[in-house]
Scaffold this active site. Structure first.
Site, PDB file in Angstrom:
ATOM      1  N   TRP A 308       2.487   6.037  -1.219  1.00  0.00           N
ATOM      2  CA  TRP A 308       1.101   5.924  -0.754  1.00  0.00           C
ATOM      3  C   TRP A 308       0.607   4.487  -0.855  1.00  0.00           C
ATOM      4  CZ3 TRP A 308      -3.457   4.327  -3.057  1.00  0.00           C
ATOM      5  CH2 TRP A 308      -4.639   4.617  -2.366  1.00  0.00           C
ATOM      6  N   HIS A 309       1.058   3.783  -1.884  1.00  0.00           N
ATOM      7  CA  HIS A 309       0.573   2.420  -2.094  1.00  0.00           C
ATOM      8  C   HIS A 309       1.124   1.419  -1.081  1.00  0.00           C
ATOM      9  CE1 HIS A 309      -0.999   3.814  -5.990  1.00  0.00           C
ATOM     10  NE2 HIS A 309      -1.784   2.762  -5.918  1.00  0.00           N
ATOM     11  N   GLY A 310       2.233   1.720  -0.461  1.00  0.00           N
ATOM     12  CA  GLY A 310       2.728   0.765   0.528  1.00  0.00           C
ATOM     13  C   GLY A 310       4.116   1.091   1.026  1.00  0.00           C
TER      14      GLY A 310
END
Length: 457
Positions: A308-310
């Site tokens: 989700w963060h990248g």
């Protein structure tokens, strides 16, 4: 548009407050239009994506609400898949191309740019769908109210990810009281000070230490990012929650002094609380939670948290890294940590956290391992250098302030304020905040603009 730009502080926010205060009817319409203007400020084309998200999830929830049993469940799954496909197209297409190019495909990257806030408002939309599906809350029949929940300018870009059930009752009734308004201003200013006076200064230090290969310099490099990220994102969260209060909304805190944690588990109870709660309620518990396949569920959740963060293997590694530590603490470390002095557990947690952030900010896993290696004496260019000492001396005040204010020191300061000034404590506190507001404005005017780190996610 960022909360720390002069346009927002001296034009957008004052106009928004005046319009909202003196508009006799249609306050939600005013907030929705202002939110759309805020989101479209830098790239109007992405506003269409936000509006389409609101429309799609509005229609999906109403359609789902007319169904029962398997049809209702299939509608939920199909609606969420569409939301995730849109997010995946913008965020992970080129990452997937890189993976395919490991094989002889020779595909070119697509000219795709991630719209700011897409991950955050997509998760808000999924929260709405699931809460309606579980009948935790009725379906929203007012399109403006749903648009306000998903797109409110206070949280659309970087959260917090307020769950729909927590905000549903406030959408129709969020009076602008004097008490909430004052709290909102104070919280907004507190977040602004965190961002401008601490995080932006640490960003310069972090950039300066990137090429330092000494032992002390590498630790300073990692610690500066550790503190920068906290003050940057917790500062934004304070500003967002403060804005909500100015307009009558009450959002839960998103941070609880995470760097005083004594374990990885304790850290994630305190860091980005709204995201941790979202993954718990909408992924971990549906997978079975603690009841079944616990180890599998932990790895799925932390793989998803990292992804989700990248779109980078470093984020996935970072997520699985925490999954491993959480399992290690549950099955072996927890009882041992509880028997140790509190400061030992705290040091353990800080080392885990700081090393974790190295993988988080590094461009690739190999670079991260090189940095971590230098932190523990492998491949270093010496213990210290004159450059390291120069930056320690130059940024000592900022570093000390960051360390102190990452602890609950403000609570003790507020109590001391009341003891010393008694009836005039609130006036004194207001004067201090006004002073630092003007100091912050001077920094904004004179400094190079620093965007919020979480805009990238």
């Amino acid at each position: 548009m960022s909360f720390t730009t002069l346009v927002f502080l001296f034009l957008f926010l004052p106009v928004a407050l005046i319009l909202y205060r003196y508009m006799p009817k249609g306050k939600n319409l005013v907030l929705v239009l202002l939110s759309f203007l805020f989101y479209a400020w830098d790239n109007p084309a992405y506003l269409l994506l936000l509006i389409l998200s609101v429309c799609w999830n509005d229609l999906s929830a109403k359609w789902m609400n007319q169904q029962e049993g398997k049809k209702r469940r299939n509608t939920l799954i199909g609606s969420i898949i569409v939301d995730l496909m849109i997010l995946g197209f913008f965020k992970y297409t080129n990452f997937l191309i890189d993976i395919l190019n490991v094989f002889p495909f020779h595909l070119q990257h697509l000219p795709i740019h991630l719209p700011i806030g897409l991950s955050f408002f997509t998760f808000s939309a999924i929260s709405y769908l699931v809460d309606v599906y579980k009948k935790k809350t009725p379906v929203q029949n007012n399109w403006l109210s749903l648009a306000l929940y998903i797109g409110f300018f206070g949280k659309v870009n970087m959260g917090p990810i307020v769950q729909y059930a927590d905000m549903a009752d406030q959408l129709e009734n969020h009076p602008q009281t004097k008490e909430l308004f004052y709290q909102g201003i104070m919280l907004f200013l507190k977040g602004m000070f965190k961002k401008v006076l601490i995080a932006d200064r640490l960003a310069i230090l972090f950039g300066a230490m990137a090429s330092d290969t000494t032992l002390l310099g590498t630790w300073l490099y990692a610690i500066s990012y550790t503190l920068q990220l906290y003050f940057d994102f917790s500062g934004y969260s304070d500003m967002a929650i403060g804005l909500g209060r100015m307009f009558g909304f009450t959002f839960s805190p998103n941070f609880d002094h995470p760097y005083i944690a004594t374990s990885a588990q304790d850290f994630w109870r305190r860091w980005h609380i709204s995201l941790s709660r979202w993954f718990r309620d909408y992924l971990y518990i549906p997978l079975g939670g603690n009841r079944a396949h616990y180890i599998r569920n932990i790895f799925i959740v932390w793989f998803a948290t990292g992804l989700w963060h990248g779109a980078n293997w470093t984020f996935i590694f970072w997520g699985l890294y925490y999954g491993c530590f959480l399992l290690l603490e549950k099955y072996w470390l927890k009882e041992r940590l509880q028997k140790l002095p509190n400061w030992v557990s705290h040091v353990y947690a800080l080392v885990v956290i700081i090393v974790g952030w190295v993988f988080f900010f590094s461009p690739d896993i190999l670079t991260a391992f090189h940095t971590v290696g230098r932190m523990f004496g492998l491949g270093i260019g010496g213990i210290c250098s004159t450059q390291t000492l120069f930056y320690v001396k130059t940024y000592l005040v900022v570093l000390v302030a960051a360390i102190l204010f990452s602890m609950p020191i403000s609570q003790y300061a507020w109590r001391a304020d009341f003891v010393l000034f008694k009836k005039h404590a609130q006036t004194v506190a207001t004067a201090v905040y006004v002073f630092f507001f003007f100091v912050s404005i001077s920094f904004i005017v004179s400094s190079t603009y620093q965007s919020f780190l979480y805009f990238a996610f």
